[in-house]
Design a protein around this motif. Structure first.
Motif, PDB file in Angstrom:
ATOM      1  N   ASN A   1       0.826  -1.207   0.000  1.00  0.00           N
ATOM      2  CA  ASN A   1       0.000   0.000   0.000  1.00  0.00           C
ATOM      3  C   ASN A   1       0.857   1.251   0.000  1.00  0.00           C
ATOM      4  O   ASN A   1       0.346   2.350   0.233  1.00  0.00           O
ATOM      5  N   GLY A   2       2.156   1.059  -0.243  1.00  0.00           N
ATOM      6  CA  GLY A   2       3.075   2.190  -0.281  1.00  0.00           C
ATOM      7  C   GLY A   2       3.447   2.720   1.081  1.00  0.00           C
ATOM      8  O   GLY A   2       3.952   3.840   1.187  1.00  0.00           O
ATOM      9  N   LEU A   3       3.223   1.946   2.150  1.00  0.00           N
ATOM     10  CA  LEU A   3       3.523   2.372   3.517  1.00  0.00           C
ATOM     11  C   LEU A   3       4.677   1.551   4.076  1.00  0.00           C
ATOM     12  O   LEU A   3       4.817   0.367   3.766  1.00  0.00           O
ATOM     13  N   PHE A   4       5.480   2.186   4.935  1.00  0.00           N
ATOM     14  CA  PHE A   4       6.668   1.537   5.463  1.00  0.00           C
ATOM     15  C   PHE A   4       6.836   1.875   6.937  1.00  0.00           C
ATOM     16  O   PHE A   4       6.305   2.858   7.435  1.00  0.00           O
ATOM     17  N   CYS A   5       7.600   1.018   7.628  1.00  0.00           N
ATOM     18  CA  CYS A   5       8.028   1.261   9.001  1.00  0.00           C
ATOM     19  C   CYS A   5       6.859   1.145   9.970  1.00  0.00           C
ATOM     20  O   CYS A   5       5.697   0.998   9.589  1.00  0.00           O
ATOM     21  N   ARG A   6       7.146   1.214  11.251  1.00  0.00           N
ATOM     22  CA  ARG A   6       6.115   1.182  12.282  1.00  0.00           C
ATOM     23  C   ARG A   6       5.369   2.512  12.359  1.00  0.00           C
ATOM     24  O   ARG A   6       4.317   2.593  12.994  1.00  0.00           O
ATOM     25  N   CYS A   7       5.906   3.536  11.697  1.00  0.00           N
ATOM     26  CA  CYS A   7       5.214   4.824  11.665  1.00  0.00           C
ATOM     27  C   CYS A   7       4.245   4.910  10.494  1.00  0.00           C
ATOM     28  O   CYS A   7       3.509   5.890  10.368  1.00  0.00           O
ATOM     29  N   HIS A   8       4.252   3.907   9.614  1.00  0.00           N
ATOM     30  CA  HIS A   8       3.318   3.807   8.484  1.00  0.00           C
ATOM     31  C   HIS A   8       3.395   5.032   7.562  1.00  0.00           C
ATOM     32  O   HIS A   8       2.375   5.531   7.101  1.00  0.00           O
ATOM     33  N   ARG A   9       4.613   5.487   7.293  1.00  0.00           N
ATOM     34  CA  ARG A   9       4.799   6.617   6.387  1.00  0.00           C
ATOM     35  C   ARG A   9       5.054   6.128   4.973  1.00  0.00           C
ATOM     36  O   ARG A   9       5.549   5.021   4.754  1.00  0.00           O
ATOM     37  N   THR A  10       4.717   6.996   4.007  1.00  0.00           N
ATOM     38  CA  THR A  10       5.093   6.729   2.626  1.00  0.00           C
ATOM     39  C   THR A  10       6.558   7.121   2.433  1.00  0.00           C
ATOM     40  O   THR A  10       7.133   7.843   3.256  1.00  0.00           O
ATOM     41  N   TYR A  11       7.163   6.644   1.354  1.00  0.00           N
ATOM     42  CA  TYR A  11       8.564   6.954   1.082  1.00  0.00           C
ATOM     43  C   TYR A  11       8.660   7.861  -0.138  1.00  0.00           C
ATOM     44  O   TYR A  11       8.122   7.555  -1.195  1.00  0.00           O
ATOM     45  N   ASP A  12       9.312   8.993   0.034  1.00  0.00           N
ATOM     46  CA  ASP A  12       9.545   9.939  -1.054  1.00  0.00           C
ATOM     47  C   ASP A  12      11.033  10.230  -1.102  1.00  0.00           C
ATOM     48  O   ASP A  12      11.587  10.886  -0.215  1.00  0.00           O
ATOM     49  N   ALA A  13      11.699   9.719  -2.134  1.00  0.00           N
ATOM     50  CA  ALA A  13      13.157   9.876  -2.241  1.00  0.00           C
ATOM     51  C   ALA A  13      13.570  11.337  -2.334  1.00  0.00           C
ATOM     52  O   ALA A  13      14.696  11.693  -1.975  1.00  0.00           O
ATOM     53  N   ALA A  14      12.676  12.204  -2.810  1.00  0.00           N
ATOM     54  CA  ALA A  14      13.025  13.616  -2.990  1.00  0.00           C
ATOM     55  C   ALA A  14      13.078  14.365  -1.661  1.00  0.00           C
ATOM     56  O   ALA A  14      13.767  15.390  -1.557  1.00  0.00           O
ATOM     57  N   THR A  15      12.366  13.893  -0.651  1.00  0.00           N
ATOM     58  CA  THR A  15      12.316  14.607   0.622  1.00  0.00           C
ATOM     59  C   THR A  15      12.889  13.813   1.790  1.00  0.00           C
ATOM     60  O   THR A  15      13.193  14.403   2.827  1.00  0.00           O
ATOM     61  N   GLU A  16      13.049  12.507   1.651  1.00  0.00           N
ATOM     62  CA  GLU A  16      13.504  11.665   2.763  1.00  0.00           C
ATOM     63  C   GLU A  16      14.998  11.832   2.984  1.00  0.00           C
ATOM     64  O   GLU A  16      15.795  11.700   2.060  1.00  0.00           O
ATOM     65  N   LYS A  17      15.392  12.133   4.208  1.00  0.00           N
ATOM     66  CA  LYS A  17      16.801  12.273   4.551  1.00  0.00           C
ATOM     67  C   LYS A  17      17.388  10.991   5.128  1.00  0.00           C
ATOM     68  O   LYS A  17      18.581  10.735   5.007  1.00  0.00           O
ATOM     69  N   GLU A  18      16.555  10.212   5.793  1.00  0.00           N
ATOM     70  CA  GLU A  18      17.063   9.070   6.537  1.00  0.00           C
ATOM     71  C   GLU A  18      17.291   7.844   5.664  1.00  0.00           C
ATOM     72  O   GLU A  18      16.577   7.621   4.686  1.00  0.00           O
ATOM     73  N   ALA A  19      18.283   7.058   6.049  1.00  0.00           N
ATOM     74  CA  ALA A  19      18.393   5.710   5.501  1.00  0.00           C
ATOM     75  C   ALA A  19      17.335   4.843   6.155  1.00  0.00           C
ATOM     76  O   ALA A  19      16.869   5.117   7.255  1.00  0.00           O
ATOM     77  N   MET A  20      16.931   3.803   5.450  1.00  0.00           N
ATOM     78  CA  MET A  20      15.968   2.863   6.004  1.00  0.00           C
ATOM     79  C   MET A  20      16.602   1.479   6.046  1.00  0.00           C
ATOM     80  O   MET A  20      17.436   1.134   5.206  1.00  0.00           O
ATOM     81  N   ILE A  21      16.218   0.688   7.046  1.00  0.00           N
ATOM     82  CA  ILE A  21      16.805  -0.624   7.291  1.00  0.00           C
ATOM     83  C   ILE A  21      15.743  -1.681   7.039  1.00  0.00           C
ATOM     84  O   ILE A  21      14.620  -1.554   7.529  1.00  0.00           O
ATOM     85  N   GLN A  22      16.096  -2.728   6.298  1.00  0.00           N
ATOM     86  CA  GLN A  22      15.139  -3.794   6.024  1.00  0.00           C
ATOM     87  C   GLN A  22      15.288  -4.914   7.044  1.00  0.00           C
ATOM     88  O   GLN A  22      16.391  -5.382   7.322  1.00  0.00           O
ATOM     89  N   CYS A  23      14.165  -5.321   7.601  1.00  0.00           N
ATOM     90  CA  CYS A  23      14.153  -6.407   8.578  1.00  0.00           C
ATOM     91  C   CYS A  23      14.308  -7.746   7.863  1.00  0.00           C
ATOM     92  O   CYS A  23      13.671  -7.983   6.844  1.00  0.00           O
ATOM     93  N   LEU A  24      15.123  -8.628   8.405  1.00  0.00           N
ATOM     94  CA  LEU A  24      15.367  -9.924   7.786  1.00  0.00           C
ATOM     95  C   LEU A  24      14.125 -10.816   7.821  1.00  0.00           C
ATOM     96  O   LEU A  24      13.875 -11.581   6.907  1.00  0.00           O
TER      97      LEU A  24
END
Length: 483
Positions: free
Chosen positions: A120-143
């Motif tokens: 649904n285009g949502l990520f993380c426990r905060c359920h945010r969308t990801y926008d490469a143009a505005t996102e500063k943080e790296a994201m970590i994928q759970c195994l």
């Protein structure tokens, strides 16, 4: 019209050479970015671990393979979800209305695929969308669940504002209460614990996964350069498991808070690492308004040691007191055979880690999210395999065996120049058609040489309008010939 001087001709010649070099560079970049052949859909391979893409143009929240993302949905808006295990491409199935151009026989819907919030285009426990143009943080994928998590949502750093924008005061106030905000005093931590718990309560049931070194390098080192260093950097761990997955995998709960499965907890003065060496950490949660004294810190340290830690805290006065990366420490038992029977060899969990896990199990994230960072490069070889630990490992094979990730086959044409590609295509054409094509090419070449000869004789620069005029005359001549 005066003829251009030599400098102008040289400039024009140089520009042409630069243009040709640019085209060659673009071909090389394309071959590096897309080195694979996208001529076969992965559906026929069944349920495998493979890179998955979400097509946002198609209304169905389904996943497509790498080949279909290029061959069938190239003009659609897509999000790369990265590898997903036990997943079969949905493109040629009846669950997607858009037809598959690679696997043209419609297939039944994939009943074994799992569609989490990423679809649904949502990520993380905060359920945010990801926008490469505005996102500063790296994201970590759970195994385990293979969802993606922000570093701030794992309490590794303070959440930064989006790139290129300044949040309003209300948003800044909200960000300051996120679980990743650095707590600098006990009073501040007590005031923000309620807001932190509210912002992450929904994440208690969110599936999460661990990031493998071979899967992606999108970790801490990919974060914005302006951000402060993370509490645990990408050099400190090999892979990550989110708190929700830790709660459902008993062997990870046994190792949580040790040097091999580092956790993050909230101490009296901020977020700290729980790695079996922090005996003086007193995890502070909601309702802990009492003052933290030196006697309490000493009692917590004594409790950690008496709880059965496998090795004592290092002497801070020792010459080499700075702790090296765990994978670089001497492997005291790396060559030992896995233990199947006998007493459990998992490190004893300290009270700080125990408190974090108990709080997360109750839905309270004020003292931590319960994530673990596996630090050993060969962590799959080092698990305890006693009668209690082995069943949990066998139910989660990714903890025992490194998984293969399917990718499209290599493209044999990758890296070839346009001329080489043209000759290769010509060799595949039937002989009579190839001869006819070469004949027409030679006529076009002779016509172009005759057109450009006066320019060369007079030293004139060939302008864009001249080239357009040449091809316009060709089109007009062909139209007259067909009348």
């Amino acid at each position: 019209m005066t003829a251009p001087d030599n400098a102008e001709v040289q400039s024009a010649t140089t520009s042409l050479e630069e243009y040709l070099r640019t085209q060659q560079d673009l071909v090389k970049e394309a071959s590096l970015a897309l080195p694979h052949s996208f001529s076969q859909c992965s559906h026929s391979l069944g349920y495998i671990r493979q890179p998955v893409y979400l097509c946002q143009t198609c209304p169905e929240a389904k996943g497509i393979c790498a080949s279909c993302s290029i061959a069938c949905h190239a003009d659609h808006e897509q999000i790369e979800l990265f590898p997903k295990r036990h997943f079969r491409c949905d493109c040629p199935t009846t669950s997607l209305a858009h037809p598959c151009t690679l696997h043209k026989r419609p297939e039944l819907e994939n009943t074994e695929n799992t569609y989490g919030q990423n679809f649904n285009g949502l990520f993380c426990r905060c359920h945010r969308t990801y926008d490469a143009a505005t996102e500063k943080e790296a994201m970590i994928q759970c195994l385990a669940c293979e969802d993606w998590f922000h570093e701030s949502c794992c309490n590794l750093r303070e959440r930064p504002p989006p790139r290129g924008s300044t949040p309003p005061p209300e948003a800044q106030a909200e960000q300051s209460t996120q679980p990743g905000a650095q707590i600098r005093s006990l009073d501040d931590s007590v005031q923000t614990s309620e807001a932190a718990r509210a912002s992450t309560d929904t994440g208690a049931t969110t599936a999460v996964a661990i990031n493998e070194n071979a899967d992606t390098d999108a970790r801490t080192d990919a974060s914005d350069d302006e951000l402060p260093p993370a509490l645990i950097s990408s050099d400190d761990y090999e892979t990550f498991v989110c708190g929700a997955c830790v709660q459902r995998i008993p062997v990870l709960k046994r190792y949580a808070g040790s040097s091999e499965a580092v956790m993050v907890g909230r101490g009296a003065c901020g977020w700290v690492k729980l790695d079996g060496e922090e005996g003086d950490v007193d995890v502070v949660g909601r309702g802990d308004e009492k003052e933290v004294t030196e006697d309490m810190v000493g009692a917590a340290a004594e409790a950690d040691v008496t709880a059965g830690m496998k090795r004592p805290q290092e002497d801070p006065t020792a010459p080499d007191a700075k702790r090296r990366r765990v994978s670089e420490q001497p492997e005291s038992h790396a060559s030992e055979q896995p233990q199947i029977t006998g007493p459990c060899q998992a490190p004893a969990r300290g009270p700080a880690a125990e408190r974090v896990l108990d709080a997360v199990a109750r839905g309270d994230h004020s003292v931590g999210t319960g994530d673990v960072f596996l630090t050993r490069e060969n962590f799959r070889e080092r698990w305890c395999r006693c009668g209690q630990c082995l069943p949990s490992l066998e139910m989660n094979k990714f903890l025992l065996e490194e998984e293969e990730t399917w990718e499209p086959p290599e493209d044999e044409d990758s890296g070839l120049s346009l001329e080489e590609l043209g000759l290769r295509a010509l060799n595949k054409v039937p002989r009579d058609q190839a001869i006819d094509g070469i004949t027409h090419y030679n006529k076009l070449r002779d016509h172009l040489v005759n057109y450009l000869r006066p320019f060369a004789q007079e030293g004139k620069v060939v302008a864009e309008t001249d080239v357009r005029s040449f091809f316009a005359d060709l089109v007009e001549a062909r139209a007259k010939a067909t009348l």
